[in-house]
Design a protein around this motif. Structure first.
Motif, PDB file in Angstrom:
ATOM      1  N   THR A 172      10.737  13.841 143.819  1.00 47.75           N
ATOM      2  CA  THR A 172      12.176  13.710 144.038  1.00 47.75           C
ATOM      3  C   THR A 172      12.473  12.774 145.201  1.00 47.75           C
ATOM      4  N   THR A 173      11.750  12.952 146.295  1.00 48.90           N
ATOM      5  CA  THR A 173      11.956  12.100 147.468  1.00 48.90           C
ATOM      6  C   THR A 173      11.643  10.651 147.153  1.00 48.90           C
ATOM      7  N   MET A 174      10.530  10.419 146.442  1.00 48.84           N
ATOM      8  CA  MET A 174      10.142   9.051 146.086  1.00 48.84           C
ATOM      9  C   MET A 174      11.188   8.418 145.174  1.00 48.84           C
ATOM     10  N   ARG A 175      11.683   9.159 144.203  1.00 49.47           N
ATOM     11  CA  ARG A 175      12.679   8.616 143.274  1.00 49.47           C
ATOM     12  C   ARG A 175      13.988   8.282 143.995  1.00 49.47           C
ATOM     13  N   LEU A 176      14.405   9.156 144.890  1.00 52.32           N
ATOM     14  CA  LEU A 176      15.634   8.886 145.641  1.00 52.32           C
ATOM     15  C   LEU A 176      15.461   7.664 146.530  1.00 52.32           C
ATOM     16  N   GLN A 177      14.308   7.567 147.184  1.00 54.64           N
ATOM     17  CA  GLN A 177      14.067   6.416 148.049  1.00 54.64           C
ATOM     18  C   GLN A 177      14.016   5.131 147.231  1.00 54.64           C
ATOM     19  N   ALA A 178      13.402   5.190 146.052  1.00 63.14           N
ATOM     20  CA  ALA A 178      13.370   4.021 145.172  1.00 63.14           C
ATOM     21  C   ALA A 178      14.776   3.635 144.729  1.00 63.14           C
ATOM     22  N   SER A 179      15.629   4.615 144.514  1.00 58.74           N
ATOM     23  CA  SER A 179      16.987   4.316 144.039  1.00 58.74           C
ATOM     24  C   SER A 179      17.784   3.545 145.084  1.00 58.74           C
ATOM     25  N   THR A 180      17.508   3.765 146.377  1.00 60.96           N
ATOM     26  CA  THR A 180      18.252   3.050 147.407  1.00 60.96           C
ATOM     27  C   THR A 180      17.955   1.547 147.384  1.00 60.96           C
ATOM     28  N   ALA A 181      16.783   1.170 146.826  1.00 59.16           N
ATOM     29  CA  ALA A 181      16.452  -0.245 146.701  1.00 59.16           C
ATOM     30  C   ALA A 181      17.174  -0.903 145.534  1.00 59.16           C
ATOM     31  N   LEU A 182      17.748  -0.086 144.645  1.00 56.88           N
ATOM     32  CA  LEU A 182      18.412  -0.618 143.451  1.00 56.88           C
ATOM     33  C   LEU A 182      19.936  -0.534 143.539  1.00 56.88           C
ATOM     34  N   LEU A 183      20.432   0.377 144.357  1.00 54.42           N
ATOM     35  CA  LEU A 183      21.883   0.518 144.487  1.00 54.42           C
ATOM     36  C   LEU A 183      22.499  -0.768 145.017  1.00 54.42           C
ATOM     37  N   GLY A 184      23.599  -1.159 144.427  1.00 53.91           N
ATOM     38  CA  GLY A 184      24.237  -2.420 144.793  1.00 53.91           C
ATOM     39  C   GLY A 184      23.916  -3.518 143.806  1.00 53.91           C
ATOM     40  N   GLN A 185      22.732  -3.427 143.177  1.00 55.89           N
ATOM     41  CA  GLN A 185      22.382  -4.371 142.109  1.00 55.89           C
ATOM     42  C   GLN A 185      22.833  -3.847 140.750  1.00 55.89           C
ATOM     43  N   TYR A 186      22.746  -2.528 140.572  1.00 51.26           N
ATOM     44  CA  TYR A 186      23.052  -1.890 139.298  1.00 51.26           C
ATOM     45  C   TYR A 186      24.042  -0.756 139.528  1.00 51.26           C
ATOM     46  N   GLY A 187      24.719  -0.352 138.463  1.00 51.44           N
ATOM     47  CA  GLY A 187      25.623   0.777 138.547  1.00 51.44           C
ATOM     48  C   GLY A 187      24.864   2.074 138.735  1.00 51.44           C
ATOM     49  N   VAL A 188      25.568   3.111 139.162  1.00 51.02           N
ATOM     50  CA  VAL A 188      24.924   4.386 139.464  1.00 51.02           C
ATOM     51  C   VAL A 188      24.231   4.965 138.234  1.00 51.02           C
ATOM     52  N   THR A 189      24.852   4.875 137.073  1.00 52.14           N
ATOM     53  CA  THR A 189      24.234   5.414 135.856  1.00 52.14           C
ATOM     54  C   THR A 189      22.925   4.697 135.550  1.00 52.14           C
ATOM     55  N   ASP A 190      22.928   3.378 135.655  1.00 57.66           N
ATOM     56  CA  ASP A 190      21.723   2.591 135.392  1.00 57.66           C
ATOM     57  C   ASP A 190      20.627   2.935 136.396  1.00 57.66           C
ATOM     58  N   VAL A 191      20.994   3.041 137.672  1.00 59.60           N
ATOM     59  CA  VAL A 191      20.012   3.384 138.699  1.00 59.60           C
ATOM     60  C   VAL A 191      19.420   4.764 138.422  1.00 59.60           C
ATOM     61  N   ALA A 192      20.266   5.726 138.065  1.00 59.22           N
ATOM     62  CA  ALA A 192      19.783   7.080 137.780  1.00 59.22           C
ATOM     63  C   ALA A 192      18.702   7.053 136.698  1.00 59.22           C
ATOM     64  N   HIS A 193      18.957   6.309 135.623  1.00 61.16           N
ATOM     65  CA  HIS A 193      17.976   6.240 134.537  1.00 61.16           C
ATOM     66  C   HIS A 193      16.716   5.493 134.967  1.00 61.16           C
ATOM     67  N   ARG A 194      16.871   4.459 135.771  1.00 59.06           N
ATOM     68  CA  ARG A 194      15.716   3.664 136.190  1.00 59.06           C
ATOM     69  C   ARG A 194      14.748   4.452 137.076  1.00 59.06           C
ATOM     70  N   VAL A 195      15.250   5.458 137.772  1.00 54.17           N
ATOM     71  CA  VAL A 195      14.360   6.226 138.655  1.00 54.17           C
ATOM     72  C   VAL A 195      14.069   7.626 138.128  1.00 54.17           C
ATOM     73  N   GLY A 196      14.463   7.908 136.886  1.00 56.79           N
ATOM     74  CA  GLY A 196      13.963   9.125 136.258  1.00 56.79           C
ATOM     75  C   GLY A 196      14.930  10.261 136.025  1.00 56.79           C
ATOM     76  N   TRP A 197      16.231  10.069 136.317  1.00 57.78           N
ATOM     77  CA  TRP A 197      17.197  11.130 136.033  1.00 57.78           C
ATOM     78  C   TRP A 197      17.854  10.881 134.684  1.00 57.78           C
ATOM     79  N   ALA A 198      17.851  11.875 133.822  1.00 59.63           N
ATOM     80  CA  ALA A 198      18.523  11.750 132.531  1.00 59.63           C
ATOM     81  C   ALA A 198      20.033  11.865 132.704  1.00 59.63           C
ATOM     82  N   SER A 199      20.453  12.630 133.707  1.00 62.18           N
ATOM     83  CA  SER A 199      21.876  12.861 133.958  1.00 62.18           C
ATOM     84  C   SER A 199      22.305  12.168 135.248  1.00 62.18           C
ATOM     85  N   PRO A 200      23.242  11.224 135.186  1.00 61.44           N
ATOM     86  CA  PRO A 200      23.743  10.587 136.410  1.00 61.44           C
ATOM     87  C   PRO A 200      24.334  11.589 137.395  1.00 61.44           C
TER      88      PRO A 200
END
Length: 270
Positions: free
Chosen positions: A213-241
């Motif tokens: 969970t910690t790794m996925r959240l940290q990875a998501s911070t590198a993607l936020l701003g480039q992609y929308g929240v829904t896209d980022v959620a899926h890219r780091v492993g969450w099925a539900s935004p």
């Protein structure tokens, strides 16, 4: 002397641009284009020069000892000559690597550090990867690049273990959305689930579930701003935004959208 060439890395043709490599002030820049999958720079690579890793189009995952981090396009990674680390792209994307023999003063004593890379620094590195750059311009671009490297943050080596948890972590770094559960990893690594659970606690001081969970959240911070929240959620492993937003708020104390707005305000103030 300015030289341009190519070589093959993981079946991808890499562009090589060298400027005044004779003197210690020269620079070698490598551009790895996007391939069919992640590009991997293993611990055993030849790193007889100091290196800056940067991807303009996606996140980089970096492992140094037991510490892991993910970097977005506004960041780069500095590695001093002889530092053991592993760098992997999170998908198919281009990577730029600048190699120098002389380290700039503000990075000289740092073995491994995450850094911010200003827009002018990014533009300089991209320009160094284009044909037709003469040596005088290249030396100016090198200075612009290193002047654009700011806010170094030391990446401490959090562990030196060699157990199975490290192998799982290395695989997950380059694909945070990998749905494989720990029991399946245990089967793949020919070990028991309990052994793997104990190794995660020993190596990372947290359970497998907490680490992922910690790794996925940290990875998501590198993607936020480039992609929308829904896209980022899926890219780091969450099925539900919505589940991703809730986990992000619990960990960071604000929503992903608020995180992006805060960082934009900080960038404007800087």
């Amino acid at each position: 002397m300015s030289l341009t060439g190519q070589f093959t890395h993981q079946d991808v043709l890499v562009e090589e641009h060298a400027y005044r490599l004779g003197p210690p002030t020269g620079i070698l820049v490598l551009r790895y284009p996007a391939g069919e999958g992640p590009t991997h720079f293993p611990e055993t690579r030849d790193d007889h020069r100091h290196q800056v890793f940067w991807s303009p189009t996606g996140a980089l995952a970096v492992r140094h000892g037991g510490a892991t981090t993910h970097l977005g396009p506004a960041q780069a990674f500095w590695a001093r000559r002889g530092t053991t680390l592993e760098v992997t792209t999170c998908g198919s994307q281009a990577v730029h690597v600048a190699c120098v023999r002389e380290a700039p003063g503000h990075l000289r004593d740092l073995p491994a550090a995450t850094v911010d890379l200003t827009p002018t620094g990014r533009a300089a590195l991209e320009r160094l990867c284009l044909p037709g750059v003469d040596e005088d311009e290249a030396m100016e671009l090198k200075e612009t690049l290193f002047a654009g490297i700011t806010a170094p943050s030391l990446l401490e080596s959090a562990g030196r273990g060699t157990g199975p948890a490290r192998r799982v972590a290395a695989a997950m770094m380059s694909d945070p959305a990998d749905p494989t559960e720990l029991a399946e990893w245990a089967v793949r690594l020919h070990t028991s689930l309990k052994t793997l659970q104990r190794d995660f606690l020993r190596e990372y001081d947290m359970s497998w579930t907490q680490w992922r969970t910690t790794m996925r959240l940290q990875a998501s911070t590198a993607l936020l701003g480039q992609y929308g929240v829904t896209d980022v959620a899926h890219r780091v492993g969450w099925a539900s935004p919505s589940a991703y937003v809730q986990a992000f708020r619990r960990h960071y104390g604000l929503t992903p959208g608020a995180w992006v707005r805060r960082n934009a305000l900080r960038a404007e103030a800087a």
